[in-house]
Design a protein around this motif. Sequence first.
Motif, short mmCIF file in Angstrom:
data_model
loop_
_atom_site.label_atom_id
_atom_site.label_comp_id
_atom_site.label_asym_id
_atom_site.label_seq_id
_atom_site.Cartn_x
_atom_site.Cartn_y
_atom_site.Cartn_z
N UNK A 22 2.23 12.02 3.57
CA UNK A 22 3.44 11.30 3.96
C UNK A 22 3.51 11.10 5.47
N UNK A 23 3.88 9.91 5.87
CA UNK A 23 4.22 9.65 7.27
C UNK A 23 5.62 10.18 7.54
N UNK A 24 5.90 10.56 8.77
CA UNK A 24 7.21 11.11 9.10
C UNK A 24 8.25 9.98 9.14
N UNK A 37 11.32 -3.37 5.01
CA UNK A 37 11.82 -3.80 6.31
C UNK A 37 11.73 -2.69 7.35
N UNK A 38 12.12 -1.48 6.97
CA UNK A 38 12.27 -0.42 7.95
C UNK A 38 11.30 0.72 7.79
N UNK A 39 11.79 1.85 7.26
CA UNK A 39 11.01 3.09 7.20
C UNK A 39 10.04 3.06 6.03
N UNK A 40 8.83 3.56 6.28
CA UNK A 40 7.88 3.74 5.18
C UNK A 40 7.11 5.03 5.41
N UNK A 41 7.25 5.99 4.50
CA UNK A 41 6.54 7.26 4.60
C UNK A 41 5.24 7.25 3.80
N UNK A 42 4.96 6.19 3.09
CA UNK A 42 3.73 6.08 2.30
C UNK A 42 2.57 5.66 3.21
N UNK A 43 1.42 6.27 2.99
CA UNK A 43 0.21 5.90 3.73
C UNK A 43 -0.65 4.98 2.85
#
Length: 742
Positions: A50-52, A614-620
């Motif tokens: 996961x990305x932060x 659009x904004x946050x993505x914690x998936x790599x």
Amino acid sequence: MSTRPAPRPTATPVFGSSEVPASRATEDRIDIPQFLPSPSPEGEIGPDRFLDRELSWLAFNARVLELAEDPDLFLLERVNFLSIFASNLDEFFMVRVAGLKRRIATGLAVPSASGLSPHEVLDQISVAAHELQERHCRAFADHIRPALEDAGIRLVSWHDLGEAEHERLSALFAEQVFPILTPLAVDPAHPFPYISGLSLNLAVVVRNPVSDKDLFARLKVPDQLPRLISVDGPRAGNVAGRLARFIPLEDLIAVHLDQLFPGMEVVEHHTFRVTRNEDLEVEEDDAENLLQALEKELLRRRFGPPVRLEVTTDINPNIRALLVRELGVEEAEVYSLPAPLDLRGLSVIGGIDRNELHYPKQLAHTSRFLNESETAKAANVFAAMRRRDILLHHPYDSFSTSVQAFLEQAAADPKVQAIKQTLYRTSGDSPIVDALIDAAEAGKQVLALVEIKARFDEQANISWARKLEQAGVHVVYGIVGLKTHCKLSLVVRQENDGLRRYCHIGTGNYHPRTARYYEDLGLLTCDEQVGEDLSKLFNQLSGYAPKSTFKRLLVAPRSVRSGLIDRIETEIRNARAGLRSRVIIKVNSMVDEAIIDSLYRASQAGVKVDIVVRGICSLRPGVPGLSENITVRSVLGRFLEHSRVFAFANGGNPVVYIGSADMMHRNLDRRVEALVQLRNREDINDLISLLDRYLDDGTASWHLDDTGTWTRHHLDEDGRPLQDVQSWLLASRARQRTAALR
């Protein structure tokens, strides 16, 4: 702005292959520090997958800044993006940074899903935020400010002006500014004053000529006045070629400081700004009256602990040290920036009416399924809904002649017996609120589910909730412990064959103004199953119905996550059986670990997964053995991409949901959200085709890689602009309108 039309991707109702040749796009990289993932063995999900989320959010705001830096965009739109960046970053500090500090202070400093501790995240935020704020200031000073001057729009200082301007501005200061200023001394009899969050302030040093002693005072720049004062009158610059000059309010105050400290010598002054924790904490279980509890908490919001101090680069080191000591901030929380501070105020300039410096004006058209004549006026919405489900796409489809007309016609229709409505964000003068009041005054049963805890809209929501109550509307505030975020309207109408339920389910708020620049979807339907589902859901929200089951809805917190994971698992089984399989998701944020892990499993099973976020993505995406079949794209532009869409190939019989839920813990666990399954095959095909256009390599977008780096793809190999999907949609709707009128 010119764009080169991109070939329309081939999209079929069975999610056939729509691969397009990759283009060599111009790469503008956004590097936010992240931990790199370890390659995962086939079939295994690694611990660093996961990305932060906080660092991903900063990367999103960096994409907004890239739009401000783009010389090919219209100048005043670039100014607006600078202002939006500043406003976004303020909220990030007030909520996300404040939340991390609160977790550390309360001993809840456990690592996040990314494996980073709150201390580590704060350290990385500090590095990235300092860099972004400095880059933000450079974009204004080095590029946008000179471009504005070339266009006749200038930000001036007092010394740039002549005697006539001085006299006019001094008179304005005396009449409109001076009476509301309150200098606050700091000495043994006057402790250091409280500095409210986001206020712009002057730190003033004055000298007593008798004692020859320097004294400190704080002066708040009034936030009820325009931040930038027009030197040439209120309409200056609204005509092409006409000079428009603005002076910052703090500069106007600074040159008149002697009037505030008569008998004292003004030695120096500096601007500074504080950001505080402004997130709300209301223990609903202990609150007998949520409205009163929230009002008390709004008062406390102004007194949250500081999380950021902004000072100008030329500040006296002694004054800086005084502010740091008295405010109790760490050195890492101090942001030294060139004046002017708080570039949110640039929205004044961004609003100048210079057509050649803005996006071309666009007119939202009435949906072709609601427009029965050559006028823009909506037809009978109930009759249109009886003919078919109507999928709306705002702002390309007019909100006023669809959703607003639906509720206004319901309020005026004597056959309508009841209206039930959720309201998350709207305005007190909204025609939606007016329609509900009209319906109540006409004797209809009207229920408004008002979410008064909508962040930063709490005070406004309290105000118009009371307005509704006074008109006889039944106002409720939802379920204790959950925010009501779903976007629902239910109208019950008496017809010849009995009662019929008419419904609207949307992805965006019932806010007529934001509907003009938020991209959202909505479904108007009188389908019996949807009507039954909405009746159950409203009963659950206003009464007691915890065991309700639904047919065409997925409802959080009970069934959105599990329902979507079931759909993803179906795609995995189809892929293994050799059937058509694909997942496309368009959301604002992709954070929920369970959803992400299910998408990783799908990728490992060979399912093609495409995400537009659009904004946050914690998936790599693109990690070998984990997510090589996943792509992540981001589209930003003129309109704020806000719709949520979930599409599944389903072995050749595609399933598509739209609704209010993002893939975040708060949406799936702590909010009431609703997704509705589309049934009209034409709508399903059109929406899949639209999603494929978002994902097309010929469409301008940002691409995410496995390191958390976003790369902008907006030029082709010959340096020509790639297709802007929003411009294409505007042109497409205009062509449809023209064809309909022939």
